[in-house]
Design an enzyme around this catalytic site. Sequence first.
Site, mmCIF file in Angstrom:
data_model
loop_
_atom_site.group_PDB
_atom_site.id
_atom_site.type_symbol
_atom_site.label_atom_id
_atom_site.label_comp_id
_atom_site.label_asym_id
_atom_site.label_seq_id
_atom_site.Cartn_x
_atom_site.Cartn_y
_atom_site.Cartn_z
ATOM 1 C CG ASP A 179 -11.400 -25.250 16.443
ATOM 2 O OD1 ASP A 179 -10.952 -25.479 15.307
ATOM 3 O OD2 ASP A 179 -11.119 -25.962 17.421
ATOM 4 C CG ASP A 187 -10.463 -20.810 22.443
ATOM 5 O OD1 ASP A 187 -11.121 -21.245 21.488
ATOM 6 O OD2 ASP A 187 -9.339 -21.243 22.746
HETATM 7 N N1 GLY Z 1 -11.644 -25.653 19.991
HETATM 8 C C1 GLY Z 1 -10.821 -26.701 20.386
HETATM 9 C C2 GLY Z 1 -11.415 -28.036 20.158
HETATM 10 O O1 GLY Z 1 -12.422 -28.183 19.492
HETATM 11 O O2 GLY Z 1 -10.831 -28.979 20.670
#
Ligand code: GLY
Length: 394
Positions: free
Chosen positions: A175, A116
């Site tokens: 993601d 992230d």
């Molecule tokens: N990246 C985590 C979500 O989209 O919840």
Amino acid sequence: MSTRFTAFILTLFVFGNSSYCQKNTSFNVKKQLEYCVQQASKTLKVIPNDGTSPRTVPNGSKDWKFVNYKDWTSGFWPGELWYLYEATGDQKWEKQADKFSRFLTPLSVSKANDHDLGFQIFNSFGNGYRLTKNEAYKDIILKSADTLATLFNPKVGTIQSWPHNKFGGHNTIIDNMMNLELLFWASKNGGNKKLYDIAVKHAETTMNNHFRPDYSSYHVIIYDYETGKKIKGRTAQGFSDDSMWARGQAWAIYGFTMVYRETKDPKFLDFAHKLTRVYLDKLTTEDLIPYWDFNAPGIPNEPRDASAAAIVSSALIELSSYTKDAALKKEYLTKSKKMIVSLSEHYQSRDVNSAFLLHSTGHKPAGSEIDCSINYADYYYLEALLRFQKLKIK
Ligand code: GLY
């Protein structure tokens, strides 16, 4: 004149003519941006002075839940503040954006916790550097890119998303495509050139393994650490391993559009169009705001996910600029606008709380953040508004 050519000329006229935009719509972007300024001003007043930032307002509450810099969403609030600075030119927002970005500095010198870092650092310091050219921000971005790259497994060809949650192998979630922007930027702005190769390899491996034959995305792919072979696709936040989780598909659309921007490799553009096609064709809601999962069993009585709509509406504006197909361009822009208008007219929080939007769904299977306000919905909504505003000025 061929029909195709006539359609192309017509679209150029329609979308290239700002007076058309003004005459044929009552939608006022400036008013929506002013609304965001008002809401964010209210939020600023309630943030504790302890290095945290607002993440979510639960359904039925007026109060934000705050998180520290380690949270995966910590870059969205400073990112919103940078966008508000961009929208207004008011140094009040620059000051706040700088303050909340700097809380994230430790991420650039810590061991990588997960993938992230791109969301965290690029939405905060990335936007900050774009708008101010502050060299201190650049240093933090470059260090963070190197940190993110430590999660790359060359045997697999992707960055591992969640080192702490192995699911029995090297896991990569869709993601993660979003975090590649940090690597591309660093490789082009004084960082290690290998970061570019890592980002391209991650995108190629994901393109080859992460999608079903209809181009809908799995949420998670598990790979064998040593052989690099794909073991299986599964979900974490979607309804089932085989369902199309709305935000996952949204990340994929936005991510591959961005990878095309950074590489200019047509295979990524072609792929972004395919991912978009399945999303738009399966979207059954009148207002174009998806249910949290396209295969959720209780549709139409399932929560929506405004965040997915905000991400897609922003991505469609960019993707529309890469096609010469007039009909497709028109479809993307018309639908993007409809999403932005729906969000503005029917999903704004207004007096309910001080977020911009209601009705996002974070992690339905875990029973968490269902039908709530959430900072990444607000971030991409604001981004879409700004992109839409720039489009109209052209
Ligand atoms: N990246 C985590 C979500 O989209 O919840």
